[in-house]
Design a protein around this motif. Structure first.
Motif, PDB file in Angstrom:
ATOM      1  N   GLU A   1      -3.439  -6.989   9.534  1.00  0.00           N
ATOM      2  CA  GLU A   1      -2.721  -5.794   9.952  1.00  0.00           C
ATOM      3  C   GLU A   1      -1.654  -5.433   8.939  1.00  0.00           C
ATOM      4  O   GLU A   1      -1.023  -6.297   8.338  1.00  0.00           O
ATOM      5  CB  GLU A   1      -2.083  -6.011  11.327  1.00  0.00           C
ATOM      6  CG  GLU A   1      -1.054  -7.116  11.363  1.00  0.00           C
ATOM      7  CD  GLU A   1      -0.513  -7.344  12.762  1.00  0.00           C
ATOM      8  OE1 GLU A   1      -0.873  -6.589  13.674  1.00  0.00           O
ATOM      9  OE2 GLU A   1       0.296  -8.269  12.943  1.00  0.00           O
ATOM     10  N   GLN A   2      -1.483  -4.135   8.791  1.00  0.00           N
ATOM     11  CA  GLN A   2      -0.472  -3.628   7.875  1.00  0.00           C
ATOM     12  C   GLN A   2       0.750  -3.188   8.685  1.00  0.00           C
ATOM     13  O   GLN A   2       0.620  -2.656   9.778  1.00  0.00           O
ATOM     14  CB  GLN A   2      -1.013  -2.439   7.095  1.00  0.00           C
ATOM     15  CG  GLN A   2      -2.158  -2.810   6.183  1.00  0.00           C
ATOM     16  CD  GLN A   2      -2.666  -1.646   5.390  1.00  0.00           C
ATOM     17  OE1 GLN A   2      -1.971  -0.654   5.190  1.00  0.00           O
ATOM     18  NE2 GLN A   2      -3.883  -1.743   4.910  1.00  0.00           N
TER      19      GLN A   2
ATOM     20  N   TYR B   1       0.540   5.326   0.952  1.00  0.00           N
ATOM     21  CA  TYR B   1      -0.295   6.324   1.604  1.00  0.00           C
ATOM     22  C   TYR B   1       0.394   7.677   1.551  1.00  0.00           C
ATOM     23  O   TYR B   1       1.611   7.783   1.479  1.00  0.00           O
ATOM     24  CB  TYR B   1      -0.507   5.983   3.089  1.00  0.00           C
ATOM     25  CG  TYR B   1      -1.295   4.744   3.356  1.00  0.00           C
ATOM     26  CD1 TYR B   1      -0.661   3.519   3.542  1.00  0.00           C
ATOM     27  CD2 TYR B   1      -2.680   4.794   3.470  1.00  0.00           C
ATOM     28  CE1 TYR B   1      -1.388   2.376   3.812  1.00  0.00           C
ATOM     29  CE2 TYR B   1      -3.414   3.644   3.743  1.00  0.00           C
ATOM     30  CZ  TYR B   1      -2.757   2.444   3.913  1.00  0.00           C
ATOM     31  OH  TYR B   1      -3.487   1.318   4.179  1.00  0.00           O
TER      32      TYR B   1
ATOM     33  N   GLY C   1       8.379   5.976   6.329  1.00  0.00           N
ATOM     34  CA  GLY C   1       7.894   7.151   5.619  1.00  0.00           C
ATOM     35  C   GLY C   1       8.992   7.916   4.910  1.00  0.00           C
ATOM     36  O   GLY C   1      10.169   7.851   5.283  1.00  0.00           O
TER      37      GLY C   1
ATOM     38  N   PHE D   1       3.868  -0.698   8.557  1.00  0.00           N
ATOM     39  CA  PHE D   1       4.233   0.534   7.872  1.00  0.00           C
ATOM     40  C   PHE D   1       5.742   0.732   7.852  1.00  0.00           C
ATOM     41  O   PHE D   1       6.444   0.404   8.819  1.00  0.00           O
ATOM     42  CB  PHE D   1       3.589   1.740   8.556  1.00  0.00           C
ATOM     43  CG  PHE D   1       2.124   1.907   8.251  1.00  0.00           C
ATOM     44  CD1 PHE D   1       1.183   1.088   8.851  1.00  0.00           C
ATOM     45  CD2 PHE D   1       1.699   2.879   7.370  1.00  0.00           C
ATOM     46  CE1 PHE D   1      -0.178   1.234   8.570  1.00  0.00           C
ATOM     47  CE2 PHE D   1       0.350   3.048   7.081  1.00  0.00           C
ATOM     48  CZ  PHE D   1      -0.589   2.217   7.683  1.00  0.00           C
ATOM     49  N   GLY D   2       6.222   1.325   6.767  1.00  0.00           N
ATOM     50  CA  GLY D   2       7.601   1.773   6.715  1.00  0.00           C
ATOM     51  C   GLY D   2       7.748   3.087   7.452  1.00  0.00           C
ATOM     52  O   GLY D   2       6.768   3.660   7.934  1.00  0.00           O
TER      53      GLY D   2
ATOM     54  N   LEU E   1      -5.128   6.666   1.404  1.00  0.00           N
ATOM     55  CA  LEU E   1      -4.628   5.563   0.585  1.00  0.00           C
ATOM     56  C   LEU E   1      -4.529   6.036  -0.856  1.00  0.00           C
ATOM     57  O   LEU E   1      -5.503   6.529  -1.420  1.00  0.00           O
ATOM     58  CB  LEU E   1      -5.577   4.370   0.682  1.00  0.00           C
ATOM     59  CG  LEU E   1      -5.232   3.166  -0.188  1.00  0.00           C
ATOM     60  CD1 LEU E   1      -3.916   2.542   0.241  1.00  0.00           C
ATOM     61  CD2 LEU E   1      -6.349   2.130  -0.141  1.00  0.00           C
TER      62      LEU E   1
ATOM     63  N   ILE F   1      -4.419  -2.938  -7.721  1.00  0.00           N
ATOM     64  CA  ILE F   1      -5.810  -3.338  -7.533  1.00  0.00           C
ATOM     65  C   ILE F   1      -6.724  -2.122  -7.490  1.00  0.00           C
ATOM     66  O   ILE F   1      -7.800  -2.124  -8.082  1.00  0.00           O
ATOM     67  CB  ILE F   1      -5.979  -4.156  -6.237  1.00  0.00           C
ATOM     68  CG1 ILE F   1      -5.111  -5.408  -6.283  1.00  0.00           C
ATOM     69  CG2 ILE F   1      -7.445  -4.507  -6.008  1.00  0.00           C
ATOM     70  CD1 ILE F   1      -5.412  -6.346  -7.429  1.00  0.00           C
ATOM     71  N   ASP F   2      -6.310  -1.101  -6.771  1.00  0.00           N
ATOM     72  CA  ASP F   2      -7.156   0.078  -6.619  1.00  0.00           C
ATOM     73  C   ASP F   2      -6.264   1.308  -6.607  1.00  0.00           C
ATOM     74  O   ASP F   2      -5.476   1.486  -5.688  1.00  0.00           O
ATOM     75  CB  ASP F   2      -7.954  -0.023  -5.321  1.00  0.00           C
ATOM     76  CG  ASP F   2      -8.956   1.123  -5.151  1.00  0.00           C
ATOM     77  OD1 ASP F   2      -9.798   1.032  -4.236  1.00  0.00           O
ATOM     78  OD2 ASP F   2      -8.910   2.097  -5.926  1.00  0.00           O
TER      79      ASP F   2
ATOM     80  N   VAL G   1      -5.378  -8.492   2.511  1.00  0.00           N
ATOM     81  CA  VAL G   1      -5.852  -7.109   2.564  1.00  0.00           C
ATOM     82  C   VAL G   1      -6.512  -6.767   3.889  1.00  0.00           C
ATOM     83  O   VAL G   1      -6.474  -5.621   4.329  1.00  0.00           O
ATOM     84  CB  VAL G   1      -6.810  -6.821   1.387  1.00  0.00           C
ATOM     85  CG1 VAL G   1      -8.140  -7.550   1.556  1.00  0.00           C
ATOM     86  CG2 VAL G   1      -7.024  -5.343   1.194  1.00  0.00           C
ATOM     87  N   ASP G   2      -7.098  -7.748   4.559  1.00  0.00           N
ATOM     88  CA  ASP G   2      -7.777  -7.414   5.812  1.00  0.00           C
ATOM     89  C   ASP G   2      -6.989  -7.864   7.039  1.00  0.00           C
ATOM     90  O   ASP G   2      -7.550  -8.048   8.110  1.00  0.00           O
ATOM     91  CB  ASP G   2      -9.195  -8.000   5.825  1.00  0.00           C
ATOM     92  CG  ASP G   2      -9.208  -9.497   5.623  1.00  0.00           C
ATOM     93  OD1 ASP G   2     -10.270 -10.106   5.780  1.00  0.00           O
ATOM     94  OD2 ASP G   2      -8.141 -10.065   5.306  1.00  0.00           O
TER      95      ASP G   2
ATOM     96  N   PHE H   1       0.846  -1.191   0.000  1.00  0.00           N
ATOM     97  CA  PHE H   1       0.000   0.000   0.000  1.00  0.00           C
ATOM     98  C   PHE H   1       0.887   1.248   0.000  1.00  0.00           C
ATOM     99  O   PHE H   1       1.898   1.293   0.684  1.00  0.00           O
ATOM    100  CB  PHE H   1      -0.867   0.040   1.267  1.00  0.00           C
ATOM    101  CG  PHE H   1      -1.700  -1.182   1.500  1.00  0.00           C
ATOM    102  CD1 PHE H   1      -1.151  -2.322   2.072  1.00  0.00           C
ATOM    103  CD2 PHE H   1      -3.044  -1.186   1.176  1.00  0.00           C
ATOM    104  CE1 PHE H   1      -1.918  -3.453   2.305  1.00  0.00           C
ATOM    105  CE2 PHE H   1      -3.828  -2.315   1.407  1.00  0.00           C
ATOM    106  CZ  PHE H   1      -3.270  -3.448   1.969  1.00  0.00           C
TER     107      PHE H   1
ATOM    108  N   PHE I   1       3.907   7.155   3.068  1.00  0.00           N
ATOM    109  CA  PHE I   1       4.157   5.892   3.738  1.00  0.00           C
ATOM    110  C   PHE I   1       3.884   4.724   2.787  1.00  0.00           C
ATOM    111  O   PHE I   1       2.961   4.759   1.987  1.00  0.00           O
ATOM    112  CB  PHE I   1       3.233   5.717   4.953  1.00  0.00           C
ATOM    113  CG  PHE I   1       3.599   6.553   6.136  1.00  0.00           C
ATOM    114  CD1 PHE I   1       2.903   7.730   6.397  1.00  0.00           C
ATOM    115  CD2 PHE I   1       4.606   6.171   7.002  1.00  0.00           C
ATOM    116  CE1 PHE I   1       3.222   8.508   7.490  1.00  0.00           C
ATOM    117  CE2 PHE I   1       4.929   6.942   8.100  1.00  0.00           C
ATOM    118  CZ  PHE I   1       4.234   8.122   8.345  1.00  0.00           C
TER     119      PHE I   1
ATOM    120  N   TYR J   1      -2.966   0.442  -4.006  1.00  0.00           N
ATOM    121  CA  TYR J   1      -2.396  -0.764  -3.434  1.00  0.00           C
ATOM    122  C   TYR J   1      -2.292  -1.869  -4.475  1.00  0.00           C
ATOM    123  O   TYR J   1      -3.015  -1.884  -5.475  1.00  0.00           O
ATOM    124  CB  TYR J   1      -3.123  -1.215  -2.171  1.00  0.00           C
ATOM    125  CG  TYR J   1      -4.440  -1.921  -2.329  1.00  0.00           C
ATOM    126  CD1 TYR J   1      -5.631  -1.220  -2.303  1.00  0.00           C
ATOM    127  CD2 TYR J   1      -4.491  -3.319  -2.416  1.00  0.00           C
ATOM    128  CE1 TYR J   1      -6.840  -1.874  -2.387  1.00  0.00           C
ATOM    129  CE2 TYR J   1      -5.699  -3.979  -2.504  1.00  0.00           C
ATOM    130  CZ  TYR J   1      -6.878  -3.247  -2.472  1.00  0.00           C
ATOM    131  OH  TYR J   1      -8.083  -3.906  -2.552  1.00  0.00           O
TER     132      TYR J   1
ATOM    133  N   LEU K   1      -4.404  10.679   6.723  1.00  0.00           N
ATOM    134  CA  LEU K   1      -3.758   9.557   6.033  1.00  0.00           C
ATOM    135  C   LEU K   1      -4.674   9.095   4.894  1.00  0.00           C
ATOM    136  O   LEU K   1      -5.798   8.675   5.131  1.00  0.00           O
ATOM    137  CB  LEU K   1      -3.523   8.423   7.025  1.00  0.00           C
ATOM    138  CG  LEU K   1      -2.587   7.300   6.619  1.00  0.00           C
ATOM    139  CD1 LEU K   1      -1.176   7.823   6.403  1.00  0.00           C
ATOM    140  CD2 LEU K   1      -2.585   6.206   7.685  1.00  0.00           C
TER     141      LEU K   1
END
Lengths: 110, 113
Positions: free
Chosen positions: B101-102, B35, B107, B104-105, B45, B55-56, B98-99, B33, B91, B48, B43
């Motif tokens: 936990e993500q 962001y 940033g 994060f880097g 999106l 996809i979106d 997809v559902d 993803f 980020f 992703y 934040l």
């Protein structure tokens, strides 16, 4: 566009107080509800992912509940500590859409 | 695993220049993803990928923004030409599905003068 709302926007509490805040989301096409903790100048950190109506999750002094039928989740912090000061974000996934709320900024005073 | 890696951490450029942000997801994560975080919009999106396929991308603000994922371990977000209103923290995050936990880097803080 999915409407994910968090309340309150900000919250000041004293050390030791317990507190809670709300995430509201559309109740249709629900996949999952995420909670993240985001400290200033750091990256968001996952707290919980909840998928089932009635889910309750707990991590230390932090817990969360989920009501998918009415479209809300509560995050509770018991005995707040200064290190709990952060922005708490919820994110809602439905189908291919992922939407974050605006966050609740929590400040815990020692 | 080192977590999600982003580079550069800070980028300062002049309006009109091309900017390329880079991301290495956690190995084995099928979703990546991008962001953008601003004071005004929080934040957001942008786009992703699932298994390297976009996809979106409905969150991508304009044609000046493009993202690619040539392989499972690398993605880029490019802005060409950059504008001062693109200044933000970008980020990258990855997850198993997809559902879930993500993660994060750290940033990339972009400043366009």
């Amino acid at each position: 566009i999915l409407n994910v709302e968090q309340s309150p926007q900000s919250l000041h509490v004293q050390e030791g107080d317990s507190t809670n805040f709300t995430c509201s989301f559309p109740s249709s096409n629900f996949y999952a509800l995420h909670w993240y903790r985001w400290e200033t100048a750091k990256s968001p950190e996952a707290l919980f992912v909840m998928t089932l109506n009635g889910d309750e999750k707990k991590k230390g002094r932090i817990s969360a509940t989920l009501n998918t039928k009415e479209g809300y989740s509560y995050l509770y912090i018991k005995g707040s500590q200064p290190e709990d000061s952060a922005t708490y974000l919820c994110a809602f996934t439905a189908g291919n859409m992922l939407t974050f709320g605006g966050g609740t900024r929590l400040m815990v005073k020692p | 695993d080192a977590g999600v890696i982003q580079s550069p951490r800070h980028e300062v450029t002049e309006m009109g220049q091309e900017v390329t942000l880079r991301c290495k997801p956690i190995s084995g994560h099928d979703y990546l993803f991008w962001y953008r975080q601003t004071m005004m919009r929080g934040l957001e999106l942008l786009i992703y990928f699932n298994n390297n396929v976009p996809i979106d991308d409905s969150g991508m603000p304009e044609d000046r923004f493009s993202a690619k994922m040539p392989n499972a371990s690398f993605s880029t977000l490019k802005i060409q030409p950059s504008e001062p209103r693109d200044s933000a923290v970008y980020f990258c995050a990855s997850s198993l599905v997809v559902d879930h936990e993500q993660f994060f880097g750290p940033g990339t803080r972009l400043t366009v003068l």
